[in-house]
Write a protein that holds these residues in place. Sequence first.
Motif, PDB file in Angstrom:
ATOM      1  N   ALA A 250       0.808  -1.223   0.000  1.00  0.00           N
ATOM      2  CA  ALA A 250       0.000   0.000   0.000  1.00  0.00           C
ATOM      3  C   ALA A 250       0.844   1.278   0.000  1.00  0.00           C
ATOM      4  O   ALA A 250       0.515   2.236  -0.719  1.00  0.00           O
ATOM      5  CB  ALA A 250      -0.955  -0.010   1.192  1.00  0.00           C
ATOM      6  N   ALA A 253       1.754   3.310  -3.253  1.00  0.00           N
ATOM      7  CA  ALA A 253       0.809   4.206  -3.918  1.00  0.00           C
ATOM      8  C   ALA A 253       0.982   5.657  -3.477  1.00  0.00           C
ATOM      9  O   ALA A 253       0.546   6.575  -4.179  1.00  0.00           O
ATOM     10  CB  ALA A 253      -0.628   3.751  -3.655  1.00  0.00           C
ATOM     11  N   ALA A 380      -3.744  -0.024  -2.442  1.00  0.00           N
ATOM     12  CA  ALA A 380      -3.284   1.232  -3.042  1.00  0.00           C
ATOM     13  C   ALA A 380      -4.374   2.298  -3.000  1.00  0.00           C
ATOM     14  O   ALA A 380      -4.114   3.470  -2.690  1.00  0.00           O
ATOM     15  CB  ALA A 380      -2.844   0.980  -4.491  1.00  0.00           C
TER      16      ALA A 380
END
Length: 441
Positions: A250, A253, A380
Amino acid sequence: MSDHPTGPTQERPATYGQVFAVGEFRPLFGSYLLSTVGDELARVALTVLVFQRTDSALLAALTFAISYLPWLVGGPVLSTLADRLPRHRVLIGSDVARAVLVAAMAVPGTPLPLLLFLLLLVSLFAPPFEAARSALMADVLTGDRYAVATSLTGITGQVAQLIGFGLGGLLLAQFSAPAALLLDAATFAVSAVWLSAGLQRRPAPARTDAGDEAGTFLQDTVGGLRLVAGAPRLRAIVGVLWVAAMFVNAPEAIATPWTLQLQDALGATGLLLAANPAGTAVGGVLIGRFCPPALRDRLLTPLVVLCLGGVLLAGLVPLVLDRGTTSFVVVLVLLFVAGLGGACSIPLNVAFVQAVPSAYRGRAFGVAVAGLYGAQGLGAVLAGVGADLVRPSTVVALSGAVGLVAVVVPLLSLRRTAPRPVEGDPAHVAGSPSAGGPSQA
């Protein structure tokens, strides 16, 4: 991923020499390397080409993302080809089709809508190719050779991505996007020839279960979904994989705003993005090549904790250190350490393969990889939404903390469903279809 009788009590890890000594592994490995380099090269070329024609960053980004879409929406369906047809034919046919389609994309003046459509068609051949390649690796590699080959393939994939991106930039600087696309087409053509020359001609996987005669694509797809969803051990394995992928990846992003929060140097974003994969590559060597199989299994939970805990600590750095080079370097080190924990994918991969009969592996891979892409995409999106509300470092810390909590349930389930090896019992031979029941990626 092996159906060969090699016991799980093997004390020493296999060597790279033993892996490459298997004749059929060499074309499987080489085709993966060529395809990955070519794919990344093409992504760079097409993204630049679309941006040059449209001057739209959004369209360029969508072009980059199109090649991932088929895995998410069609992976479980298209991967069934690897279980319905001889796997060597799926591999060779996919590469031939991609070579022709990419060569057509290189024709100067191709209308943009047609170019994007051809890109989508090319991408549709990735799920059956990867499912067949992964399943066939399990058929040709015995015992711990599969685990070592898995780590080697993962490391090579990351290096190949870097080569593809760099080569794409070099070709675009010296030549043109069509030239880069022609080189991509050549990689698929070479791969097809290599696979044709190096693989044995095996029939389609035999379906030995009662009532499991070949059905339609839909029936096979549903069968793959039921297999993964209905087996507690498989649910636990993919649960750990998906949770780790969602919360560890994550932060990628929001790498740009996070870099700017840590120090005023936008150009350092690439270092931030590279730290975790670099750790994963080193961890793959250490865990895959130098850890005995039994130790590798025992390290699974610590590696998962290290993976998510490193992300948590990286997000907490701004609470301890002031903005500047020191805090940025500490974050890089922590992300590298988290990457070391990413080697947990090796024992997870082996456990997945041992739990899936050969005739189901293509479908099972499709479900696992589709879920992996979905989890990464969701992570993301959530990180992006969160970074609009709070500081990027807070989002990163929350990713690690929530991930550590979320992974507890699948880890406990994985431990409860672990097969208990019995000396001399063929039902517990590593990689046999009965090991763990009909329950990788």
